[in-house]
Design a protein around this motif. Structure first.
Motif, short mmCIF file in Angstrom:
data_model
loop_
_atom_site.label_atom_id
_atom_site.label_comp_id
_atom_site.label_asym_id
_atom_site.label_seq_id
_atom_site.Cartn_x
_atom_site.Cartn_y
_atom_site.Cartn_z
N PRO A 217 0.81 -1.23 0.00
CA PRO A 217 0.00 0.00 0.00
C PRO A 217 0.84 1.27 0.00
O PRO A 217 1.70 1.46 0.86
CB PRO A 217 -0.81 -0.13 1.27
CG PRO A 217 -0.95 -1.60 1.48
CD PRO A 217 0.34 -2.19 0.99
N VAL A 218 0.58 2.11 -1.00
CA VAL A 218 1.34 3.35 -1.12
C VAL A 218 0.79 4.44 -0.22
O VAL A 218 1.42 5.49 -0.06
CB VAL A 218 1.37 3.83 -2.59
CG1 VAL A 218 2.06 2.82 -3.47
CG2 VAL A 218 -0.04 4.14 -3.09
N VAL A 219 -0.39 4.20 0.34
CA VAL A 219 -1.01 5.19 1.22
C VAL A 219 -0.89 4.73 2.67
O VAL A 219 -1.27 3.61 3.01
CB VAL A 219 -2.50 5.42 0.86
CG1 VAL A 219 -3.15 6.35 1.89
CG2 VAL A 219 -2.62 6.01 -0.54
N ASP A 220 -0.38 5.61 3.49
CA ASP A 220 -0.30 5.36 4.93
C ASP A 220 -1.37 6.21 5.59
O ASP A 220 -1.22 7.42 5.76
CB ASP A 220 1.09 5.73 5.44
CG ASP A 220 1.20 5.58 6.95
OD1 ASP A 220 0.38 4.86 7.55
OD2 ASP A 220 2.11 6.20 7.54
N LEU A 221 -2.49 5.58 5.93
CA LEU A 221 -3.63 6.29 6.52
C LEU A 221 -3.66 6.05 8.02
O LEU A 221 -3.76 4.91 8.47
CB LEU A 221 -4.94 5.81 5.88
CG LEU A 221 -6.25 6.33 6.49
CD1 LEU A 221 -6.34 7.85 6.37
CD2 LEU A 221 -7.45 5.68 5.81
N GLN A 222 -3.58 7.14 8.78
CA GLN A 222 -3.60 7.06 10.24
C GLN A 222 -4.74 7.92 10.77
O GLN A 222 -4.90 9.07 10.34
CB GLN A 222 -2.27 7.55 10.82
CG GLN A 222 -1.06 6.75 10.37
CD GLN A 222 -1.04 5.35 10.94
OE1 GLN A 222 -1.61 5.10 12.02
NE2 GLN A 222 -0.40 4.42 10.23
N ILE A 223 -5.51 7.35 11.70
CA ILE A 223 -6.65 8.06 12.28
C ILE A 223 -6.49 8.09 13.79
O ILE A 223 -6.25 7.04 14.42
CB ILE A 223 -7.99 7.38 11.90
CG1 ILE A 223 -8.16 7.36 10.38
CG2 ILE A 223 -9.16 8.10 12.57
CD1 ILE A 223 -9.34 6.56 9.92
N ALA A 224 -6.61 9.28 14.37
CA ALA A 224 -6.48 9.44 15.82
C ALA A 224 -7.70 10.18 16.34
O ALA A 224 -8.14 11.18 15.75
CB ALA A 224 -5.21 10.21 16.16
N GLY A 225 -8.24 9.71 17.44
CA GLY A 225 -9.41 10.35 18.02
C GLY A 225 -10.68 9.58 17.75
O GLY A 225 -10.69 8.59 17.02
N GLU A 226 -11.77 10.04 18.35
CA GLU A 226 -13.06 9.37 18.25
C GLU A 226 -13.83 9.92 17.05
O GLU A 226 -14.19 11.09 17.00
CB GLU A 226 -13.87 9.61 19.53
CG GLU A 226 -15.23 8.94 19.53
CD GLU A 226 -15.14 7.43 19.36
OE1 GLU A 226 -15.90 6.89 18.54
OE2 GLU A 226 -14.29 6.82 20.03
N THR A 227 -14.11 9.05 16.08
CA THR A 227 -14.82 9.48 14.86
C THR A 227 -16.31 9.20 14.92
O THR A 227 -17.07 9.77 14.13
CB THR A 227 -14.24 8.78 13.62
OG1 THR A 227 -14.45 7.36 13.76
CG2 THR A 227 -12.75 9.06 13.49
N ALA A 228 -16.73 8.36 15.84
CA ALA A 228 -18.13 7.91 15.83
C ALA A 228 -19.12 9.05 16.07
O ALA A 228 -20.22 9.06 15.51
CB ALA A 228 -18.33 6.82 16.87
N ALA A 229 -18.74 10.03 16.89
CA ALA A 229 -19.69 11.08 17.26
C ALA A 229 -19.62 12.30 16.35
O ALA A 229 -20.32 13.28 16.58
CB ALA A 229 -19.43 11.51 18.71
N CYS A 230 -18.77 12.26 15.32
CA CYS A 230 -18.57 13.43 14.46
C CYS A 230 -19.31 13.27 13.14
O CYS A 230 -19.42 12.16 12.60
CB CYS A 230 -17.09 13.66 14.18
SG CYS A 230 -16.12 14.07 15.64
N SER A 231 -19.78 14.39 12.61
CA SER A 231 -20.36 14.44 11.28
C SER A 231 -19.65 15.51 10.48
O SER A 231 -19.14 16.48 11.04
CB SER A 231 -21.86 14.74 11.34
OG SER A 231 -22.57 13.69 11.98
N ILE A 232 -19.65 15.35 9.17
CA ILE A 232 -18.90 16.25 8.30
C ILE A 232 -19.66 16.41 6.99
O ILE A 232 -20.43 15.53 6.60
CB ILE A 232 -17.47 15.70 8.05
CG1 ILE A 232 -16.56 16.77 7.47
CG2 ILE A 232 -17.53 14.49 7.15
CD1 ILE A 232 -16.09 17.77 8.49
#
Length: 341
Positions: A217-232
């Motif tokens: 995989p050429v993409v290194d995707l990192q996610i930090a924090g709580e995403t469940a309660a957010c909308s965008i």
């Protein structure tokens, strides 16, 4: 709009009922045997003057008040006290007529004017906000309509290459595209989507693009924090990721594209880092194309005063960082802020 008008009529009704009760209490306690007819005459006089002027102003709203308005206004002034005298016991008394002509008639003429001006001001403000909201929604729909053809054009080119080479991954690519288009056509029509769903969409896109590369995989995707309660707002990040692929070298090593998503309280930071690809004798196109101008415009409309979009290059690495504040702000506050801007 009709709901607001009904509210105004309810206010009229409540105020007149309270005013009538006040008059009854005032006149009924004086021991006058004719207090009922006196009360009815006074209320009728007030209602006639108030609403005659109210509707006269409605008729001439937005027009120059010429002789017709002043002639009808004079008629209201002169005939207003006659309703009181119709209920009055005894012969016609000019003193009563003159008293109402200089007291109740001017007062309720002015009250009718104030009521008409207030309602007009409120209704015009609501109409203006509705028109501004419609204009914003129209522009947002236009900007979103630019996304689908642009994305589809790029992805179909990739699938065409796989099919041309008779690659075994071609059917999987078609299914990936179907999944992505389903999200874009149906789910992204909402004003906001769960952040976790938007990130799933990015993962699907990365998986589809990975079919072009033989490396890990050429993409290194990192996610930090709580995403469940957010909308965008949907489809904000895809152009940033597309640009990273577009302006990177043809050959990418594992982890060359770094995507970071960090949520802290009600602030979201999304960043993309990619190496800059250069071809001999070809000037590098300014990163963005349709994408970045589109993203800037949508951010201005959706998150006015709540975002920053930083773009910089170190010569070999291009970085785009999007920060959005106030993710948990109530919808009405965001709408009020949008209309203010």
């Amino acid at each position: 709009m009709e709901r607001v008008k009904k509210i105004f009529w309810l206010i009229h009704l409540v105020v007149w009922v309270l005013f009538t009760l006040l008059v009854v209490l005032q006149l009924g306690g004086k021991g006058d045997v004719h207090w009922r007819s006196t009360t009815a005459g006074f209320i009728a006089n007030c209602l006639y003057v108030f609403y005659s002027h109210f509707y006269l102003l409605t008729r001439y709203a937005g027009k120059r008040k010429g002789g017709g308005y002043w002639l009808q206004l004079a008629g209201i002034v002169l005939t207003g006290p006659l309703l009181f005298l119709l209920f009055h016991h005894g012969p016609f008394e000019f003193d009563y007529y003159a008293m109402h002509l200089v007291t109740s008639v001017p007062i309720f003429l002015v009250l009718g004017l104030l009521a008409r001006v207030t309602e007009t001001l409120v209704l015009n403000t609501i109409r203006k906000e509705q028109l501004e909201k419609q204009a914003v929604e129209t522009e947002l729909n236009y900007l979103k309509s630019q996304i689908n053809p642009h994305f589809l054009f790029n992805t179909l080119n990739n699938i065409h290459t796989l099919v041309y080479k008779q690659a075994p991954a071609a059917p999987e690519a078609v299914m990936q595209l179907a999944s992505l288009m389903r999200y874009m056509i149906y789910e992204s029509n909402a004003a906001t989507v769960p952040l976790a769903r938007e990130l799933d969409y990015l993962r699907d896109y990365v998986s589809l693009q990975q079919l072009r590369y033989k490396n890990s995989p050429v993409v290194d995707l990192q996610i930090a924090g709580e995403t469940a309660a957010c909308s965008i707002a949907p489809l904000l990040f895809i152009h940033l990721l597309e640009n990273a692929y577009k302006h990177s070298p043809a050959r990418l090593e594992p982890g060359d594209l770094k995507v970071r998503v960090e949520i802290q309280e009600d602030t979201l930071a999304f960043s993309v880092h990619n190496p800059i690809g250069r071809k001999p004798d070809v000037v590098l196109e300014a990163p963005g194309g349709i994408g970045l101008p589109n993203v800037r415009k949508r951010l201005t409309l959706l998150y006015p005063g709540q975002h920053t979009l930083d773009i910089h290059s170190t010569g070999d690495i291009f970085t785009v960082t999007l920060t959005i504040h106030g993710l948990h702000a109530p919808a009405h506050e965001r709408q009020a802020q949008l209309l203010h801007y």
